[in-house]
Design a protein around this motif. Structure first.
Motif, PDB file in Angstrom:
ATOM      1  N   ILE A 291      -3.953 -10.925 -35.080  1.00  0.00           N
ATOM      2  CA  ILE A 291      -3.985 -10.177 -36.334  1.00  0.00           C
ATOM      3  C   ILE A 291      -3.511 -11.083 -37.467  1.00  0.00           C
ATOM      4  CG2 ILE A 291      -2.945  -8.263 -37.612  1.00  0.00           C
ATOM      5  CD1 ILE A 291      -2.833  -6.704 -34.994  1.00  0.00           C
ATOM      6  N   VAL A 292      -4.313 -11.145 -38.525  1.00  0.00           N
ATOM      7  CA  VAL A 292      -3.962 -11.935 -39.706  1.00  0.00           C
ATOM      8  C   VAL A 292      -3.222 -11.070 -40.715  1.00  0.00           C
ATOM      9  CG1 VAL A 292      -4.882 -13.258 -41.649  1.00  0.00           C
ATOM     10  CG2 VAL A 292      -5.919 -13.483 -39.386  1.00  0.00           C
ATOM     11  N   THR A 293      -3.785  -9.890 -40.993  1.00  0.00           N
ATOM     12  CA  THR A 293      -3.138  -8.980 -41.937  1.00  0.00           C
ATOM     13  C   THR A 293      -3.653  -7.568 -41.717  1.00  0.00           C
ATOM     14  OG1 THR A 293      -2.525  -8.699 -44.266  1.00  0.00           O
ATOM     15  CG2 THR A 293      -4.824  -9.169 -43.811  1.00  0.00           C
TER      16      THR A 293
ATOM     17  N   THR B  63     -12.577   2.164 -36.451  1.00  0.00           N
ATOM     18  CA  THR B  63     -13.968   2.494 -36.778  1.00  0.00           C
ATOM     19  C   THR B  63     -14.869   1.257 -36.704  1.00  0.00           C
ATOM     20  OG1 THR B  63     -13.526   2.362 -39.188  1.00  0.00           O
ATOM     21  CG2 THR B  63     -13.286   4.511 -38.124  1.00  0.00           C
ATOM     22  N   ASP B  64     -15.435   0.847 -37.817  1.00  0.00           N
ATOM     23  CA  ASP B  64     -16.538  -0.110 -37.808  1.00  0.00           C
ATOM     24  C   ASP B  64     -16.056  -1.548 -38.042  1.00  0.00           C
ATOM     25  OD1 ASP B  64     -19.205  -0.509 -37.352  1.00  0.00           O
ATOM     26  OD2 ASP B  64     -19.875   0.140 -39.330  1.00  0.00           O
ATOM     27  N   TRP B  65     -17.003  -2.489 -37.826  1.00  0.00           N
ATOM     28  CA  TRP B  65     -16.751  -3.923 -37.953  1.00  0.00           C
ATOM     29  C   TRP B  65     -17.590  -4.553 -39.057  1.00  0.00           C
ATOM     30  CZ3 TRP B  65     -12.888  -6.122 -35.515  1.00  0.00           C
ATOM     31  CH2 TRP B  65     -12.535  -5.769 -34.211  1.00  0.00           C
ATOM     32  N   ALA B  66     -17.043  -5.615 -39.656  1.00  0.00           N
ATOM     33  CA  ALA B  66     -17.812  -6.610 -40.396  1.00  0.00           C
ATOM     34  C   ALA B  66     -17.216  -7.975 -40.038  1.00  0.00           C
ATOM     35  CB  ALA B  66     -17.751  -6.379 -41.902  1.00  0.00           C
ATOM     36  N   PHE B  67     -18.041  -9.022 -40.120  1.00  0.00           N
ATOM     37  CA  PHE B  67     -17.613 -10.354 -39.685  1.00  0.00           C
ATOM     38  C   PHE B  67     -17.934 -11.386 -40.756  1.00  0.00           C
ATOM     39  CE2 PHE B  67     -18.770  -7.862 -35.997  1.00  0.00           C
ATOM     40  CZ  PHE B  67     -17.713  -8.054 -35.119  1.00  0.00           C
TER      41      PHE B  67
ATOM     42  N   ASP C 225      -8.191 -12.956 -36.720  1.00  0.00           N
ATOM     43  CA  ASP C 225      -8.675 -14.322 -36.543  1.00  0.00           C
ATOM     44  C   ASP C 225      -9.315 -14.388 -35.155  1.00  0.00           C
ATOM     45  OD1 ASP C 225      -8.950 -17.052 -35.859  1.00  0.00           O
ATOM     46  OD2 ASP C 225      -7.253 -17.630 -37.116  1.00  0.00           O
ATOM     47  N   ILE C 226     -10.621 -14.656 -35.107  1.00  0.00           N
ATOM     48  CA  ILE C 226     -11.327 -14.716 -33.824  1.00  0.00           C
ATOM     49  C   ILE C 226     -11.850 -16.125 -33.557  1.00  0.00           C
ATOM     50  CG2 ILE C 226     -11.919 -12.267 -33.738  1.00  0.00           C
ATOM     51  CD1 ILE C 226     -14.718 -13.050 -34.848  1.00  0.00           C
TER      52      ILE C 226
ATOM     53  N   TYR D 144     -13.461 -14.662 -38.870  1.00  0.00           N
ATOM     54  CA  TYR D 144     -12.667 -13.452 -39.067  1.00  0.00           C
ATOM     55  C   TYR D 144     -13.491 -12.199 -38.773  1.00  0.00           C
ATOM     56  CZ  TYR D 144      -9.485 -16.674 -41.359  1.00  0.00           C
ATOM     57  OH  TYR D 144      -8.647 -17.728 -41.620  1.00  0.00           O
ATOM     58  N   ALA D 145     -12.809 -11.232 -38.173  1.00  0.00           N
ATOM     59  CA  ALA D 145     -13.388  -9.917 -37.941  1.00  0.00           C
ATOM     60  C   ALA D 145     -12.571  -8.896 -38.720  1.00  0.00           C
ATOM     61  CB  ALA D 145     -13.380  -9.573 -36.457  1.00  0.00           C
TER      62      ALA D 145
END
Length: 459
Positions: free
Chosen positions: A85-87, A55-59, A76-77, A63-64
């Motif tokens: 992928i961090v978790t 679904t949606d994003w927050a930054f 981790d971007i 990190y995304a």
């Protein structure tokens, strides 16, 4: 694949969609030369099922945070071409839209659950002790997010919009809709939103601080026409986009498009309302330009689950509508200028309609990137609000040639120089647009981005 640019005049037709023969093959990637696909990370195994929709994003920083119907993923971007992928946090409850303030992440639950835990199971909304609302996580350690609080809200939380307050307080504007007389906690007419007040240093004290009625006249009654002609009745809002520094907010409220004054955070006040019962079926989301003298509203014709990017539906339904904001103060009016819709044909097995996007911050220009589900990702310029034009796109061919499988880009947002797409089935895509029209945007850096809480990029 048809023309690169779609020029749309107010009241006129868009460029004809491409012929069906131009539809790419199953899962085939096609794009314009300025859209460079840097990376894809499939959904993590715990979210690999077809009903685990991204679904949606927050930054925040490097990190995304990507919502999913079954929880959320932290990426981790710091190296956009090599995200990782961090978790993964498993916490079922559609849609699990996300927003961030400080070390807190807010997660929307809009499916009726047995309780407010991350181990809950579905439970009918007709039962009084069923739960829906906002969950709050502490993400100070992104590798180990900690669940700290839940706040129940009427009709759940389909989406949430973060609005900063004073003295370390934030407000979460909760959009929800579709009440029923059989739902004890979601009774008609539900012409309201819930506002959750959160003390950032004491999130356990979060509470519903107000439930302002936004449509005392009942809002748009709808017209009762069947899909695809019909216009939805207003029973709440689908999405709210705030522009906190300018004390305004745009509401996409099912049958109504609304401009609000939010100077008093607990008492949003309507400045102007518009309707489009001819071409808009469901007012879904909204984006201001940076100067806040325009709003792009989207029409989610068919609810996002049907094929609407085809000749049968045409260029003006399931599209964007560009409105100028004319006048000052309480005399501001929303004035329609044009529609914009991607000009490429999609197969009948592809769900495609206007969906979530964000500004690409170019001073003096109004450019945004936008998701169109299986219609892909479009970058378009609405600087001339009467003549919007597409300047780049990326898409995949159908997930299936035999049946419609819900998929495609749910949210495509620009953050610190790159486009991040949350694909319902394919996971994270990272795209670098290299174009003279957008290159200056790479200079703009943010510490946090919640797209539904728009920053002033050039203040």
């Amino acid at each position: 694949m048809g023309s690169l640019a779609a020029l749309v005049l107010a009241g006129s037709a868009a460029a004809a969609p491409a012929a069906a023969a131009d539809i790419p093959g199953q899962d085939e990637i096609v794009k314009t030369a300025n859209m460079h696909h840097l990376a894809n990370i499939p959904k993590p195994p715990v979210f690999s099922g077809t009903s685990s929709y991204g679904t949606d994003w927050a930054f925040k920083g490097n990190y995304a945070f990507a919502g999913n119907y079954d929880g959320f993923t932290v990426y981790d971007i710091s190296k956009p071409a090599k995200p990782r992928i961090v978790t993964v946090v498993k916490c079922p409850g559609s849609q699990n839209d996300v927003s961030i303030s400080g070390n807190l992440l807010f997660l929307s639950t809009d499916s009726s659950r047995s309780d407010d835990s991350c181990q809950s199971v579905p439970k009918p909304a007709s039962e009084k002790d069923a739960w829906e609302g906002i969950k709050i996580f502490d993400i100070s350690d992104v590798r180990n997010p900690r669940y700290v609080k839940a706040v129940e809200t009427k009709c759940g939380s389909h989406t949430n919009t973060l609005v900063p307050g004073e003295r370390g307080t934030v407000y979460i504007y909760v959009s929800s809709y579709s009440p029923s007389s059989s739902y004890p906690d979601c009774q008609p007419p539900h012409d309201l939103i819930s506002i959750v007040e959160v003390p950032l240093k004491n999130p356990q004290a979060a509470r519903v601080a107000a439930e302002p009625v936004l449509f005392p006249d009942g809002g748009n009654p709808g017209d009762g026409r069947p899909y695809p002609e019909g216009t939805s009745a207003t029973t709440g809002c689908h999405d709210l986009t705030a522009y906190p520094s300018k004390n305004i907010m745009a509401g996409a409220c099912m049958g109504d498009g609304v401009l609000f004054d939010i100077s008093d955070r607990l008492k949003p006040r309507i400045i102007d309302t518009v309707r489009d019962d001819e071409n808009f079926a469901f007012w879904h989301s909204a984006t201001f330009n940076n100067k806040a003298n325009k709003i792009v509203f989207t029409d989610e014709l068919g609810g996002g689950g049907t094929a609407t990017c085809n000749a049968a539906i045409g260029p003006d339904k399931g599209a964007d509508a560009v409105y100028d904001i004319v006048g000052k103060g309480d005399k501001r009016k929303l004035v329609f200028r044009s529609y914009f819709k991607i000009p490429r044909a999609n197969a009948d097995t592809e769900n495609c309609v206007a969906h979530n996007g964000s500004l690409i911050p170019v001073k003096g220009r109004d450019i945004m990137v936008q998701a169109w589900y299986q219609g892909g990702i479009s970058v378009w310029d609405f600087t001339d609000s009467r003549r919007p034009k597409e300047i780049g796109w990326f898409e995949r061919g159908p997930l299936s040639n035999d049946e419609l499988v819900l998929g495609g880009s749910w949210s495509a947002y620009y953050y610190n120089g790159y486009i991040y797409s949350s694909d319902i089935q394919k996971g994270l895509d990272v795209i670098d647009i290299r174009d003279k029209a957008t290159d200056k945007a790479k200079r703009v850096k943010l510490d946090v981005l919640n797209v539904q809480s728009q920053p002033d990029y050039f203040d």
